[in-house]
Motif scaffolding. Sequence first.
Motif, short mmCIF file in Angstrom:
data_model
loop_
_atom_site.label_atom_id
_atom_site.label_comp_id
_atom_site.label_asym_id
_atom_site.label_seq_id
_atom_site.Cartn_x
_atom_site.Cartn_y
_atom_site.Cartn_z
N SER A 249 2.95 -7.48 -14.17
CA SER A 249 1.93 -7.47 -13.13
C SER A 249 2.51 -7.24 -11.73
CB SER A 249 1.18 -8.81 -13.19
OG SER A 249 0.17 -8.85 -12.25
N ALA A 250 3.54 -8.00 -11.37
CA ALA A 250 4.09 -7.88 -10.01
C ALA A 250 4.71 -6.51 -9.79
CB ALA A 250 5.14 -8.98 -9.79
N ALA A 251 5.43 -6.01 -10.79
CA ALA A 251 6.10 -4.71 -10.63
C ALA A 251 5.08 -3.58 -10.50
CB ALA A 251 7.03 -4.46 -11.81
N VAL A 252 4.00 -3.64 -11.29
CA VAL A 252 2.99 -2.57 -11.23
C VAL A 252 2.24 -2.66 -9.89
CG1 VAL A 252 0.87 -1.66 -12.31
CG2 VAL A 252 2.81 -2.35 -13.74
N SER A 253 1.97 -3.88 -9.42
CA SER A 253 1.33 -4.04 -8.10
C SER A 253 2.20 -3.47 -7.00
CB SER A 253 1.12 -5.53 -7.79
OG SER A 253 -0.01 -5.97 -8.45
N GLU A 254 3.50 -3.67 -7.14
CA GLU A 254 4.43 -3.15 -6.13
C GLU A 254 4.39 -1.62 -6.09
OE1 GLU A 254 9.04 -3.79 -5.88
OE2 GLU A 254 7.96 -5.72 -6.03
N ILE A 255 4.34 -1.00 -7.27
CA ILE A 255 4.28 0.47 -7.31
C ILE A 255 2.98 0.94 -6.65
CG2 ILE A 255 4.12 2.49 -8.84
CD1 ILE A 255 5.78 0.81 -10.92
N ALA A 256 1.87 0.28 -7.01
CA ALA A 256 0.55 0.68 -6.48
C ALA A 256 0.52 0.47 -4.96
CB ALA A 256 -0.55 -0.10 -7.17
N SER A 257 1.05 -0.66 -4.50
CA SER A 257 1.05 -0.96 -3.05
C SER A 257 1.90 0.05 -2.30
CB SER A 257 1.57 -2.37 -2.78
OG SER A 257 0.81 -3.31 -3.51
N ALA A 258 3.02 0.44 -2.89
CA ALA A 258 3.90 1.42 -2.24
C ALA A 258 3.17 2.75 -2.05
CB ALA A 258 5.16 1.62 -3.06
N HIS A 259 2.15 3.01 -2.88
CA HIS A 259 1.36 4.24 -2.75
C HIS A 259 0.09 4.01 -1.96
CE1 HIS A 259 3.81 6.92 -5.19
NE2 HIS A 259 4.04 5.89 -6.00
N GLY A 260 -0.03 2.84 -1.34
CA GLY A 260 -1.16 2.59 -0.43
C GLY A 260 -2.37 1.95 -1.09
N LEU A 261 -2.29 1.59 -2.36
CA LEU A 261 -3.43 0.92 -3.00
C LEU A 261 -3.38 -0.58 -2.72
CD1 LEU A 261 -3.63 2.62 -6.53
CD2 LEU A 261 -5.11 3.02 -4.55
N VAL A 262 -4.54 -1.22 -2.86
CA VAL A 262 -4.63 -2.67 -2.66
C VAL A 262 -4.86 -3.32 -4.02
CG1 VAL A 262 -5.87 -4.52 -1.46
CG2 VAL A 262 -5.67 -2.26 -0.40
N PRO A 263 -4.04 -4.31 -4.38
CA PRO A 263 -4.24 -4.97 -5.67
C PRO A 263 -5.53 -5.80 -5.69
CG PRO A 263 -2.01 -5.36 -4.83
CD PRO A 263 -2.80 -4.77 -3.71
N GLY A 264 -6.30 -5.67 -6.75
CA GLY A 264 -7.55 -6.43 -6.93
C GLY A 264 -7.35 -7.46 -8.03
N PRO A 265 -8.46 -7.97 -8.57
CA PRO A 265 -8.37 -9.00 -9.62
C PRO A 265 -7.59 -8.55 -10.87
CG PRO A 265 -10.57 -8.91 -8.71
CD PRO A 265 -9.84 -7.75 -8.13
N VAL A 266 -7.03 -9.57 -11.52
CA VAL A 266 -6.23 -9.36 -12.73
C VAL A 266 -6.95 -10.13 -13.84
CG1 VAL A 266 -3.99 -9.98 -13.76
CG2 VAL A 266 -4.11 -9.21 -11.38
#
Length: 287
Positions: A249-266
């Motif tokens: 979860s944390a690693a995938v959120s980091e990839i998404a955040s690095a591309h400008g996405l905002v993490p939502g519910p899990v």
Amino acid sequence: MTSVGTAITEGMAALADAGVENPRKEARLLLGHVLKMTPAQVFARAGDDVSSDAMQVYYAQLSDRCRGMPLAHITGRREFWSLDFLVSPATLIPRPDTETVIELAEELFRKRRAPARILDLGTGSGCILLALLTVFEQATGTGMDVSAEACRIAEANALSLDLAGRAEIVMASWSDGIDGKFDLIASNPPYIPHDDIAALDVGVRDHEPASALDGGADGLDAYRSLIPVAIPALTEDGLLILEIGIGQSAAVSEIASAHGLVPGPVRRDLAGIERAVSFYKKGVGIT
Ligand code: GLN
């Protein structure tokens, strides 16, 4: 002549010896598959005779199962989201874990405009796309897969579930870019770290496509390639929902955040493992 009841007893013993977890249930499913009966009919007709031809087929299938072939590959079917899916060795067998992706989509769109266009990347059997189309009844969608055989299975499932009019199956790689805009992009990409593949259950390791499992050295390769190409294909208020492996979860959120996405519910699966993650574009907000 062997009776249905005797055939079940024999099958159960063989399956139990091989370490199969639910030998009674599986013996009924297998014999039912051979005799074209439901497990309930098998139970109710214990005294009926089974022809020797049918017994031969049953024994052959029992032996495949005892050697680790997944039940779904023997019967060619698996239920997902209470829908009946055709499966083949070309696709991952739909799993209960993946229903978490559908549940998260259902939850997140409850308070938003329902998605009109849905995309499933690496659709395999089509299970994510087609289940989503039954949840969002006004939507149309695209399922993309690089495997021609997977696309054939997904198309057959769209037809048999009466969803072919709303589902388009496209043989393509997401790495080549995505045409169109989607309100919901979902995927269950390969996420098993390469070195963990050898230790998987024999049914998975030897009978499911490596291309649907192998996520590279750390299991995250597919997220690194998928997330940047999915972003331009999302509508402004679109959502990206991804299945993930244990502890990712944390690693995938980091990839998404690095591309400008905002993490939502899990959302967690039945075993309590974080299994589906969501992302949206900045400034949209999510409730
Ligand atoms: N859940 C599958 C397994 O553990 C893996 C699926 C995937 O890599 N997407 O066997």
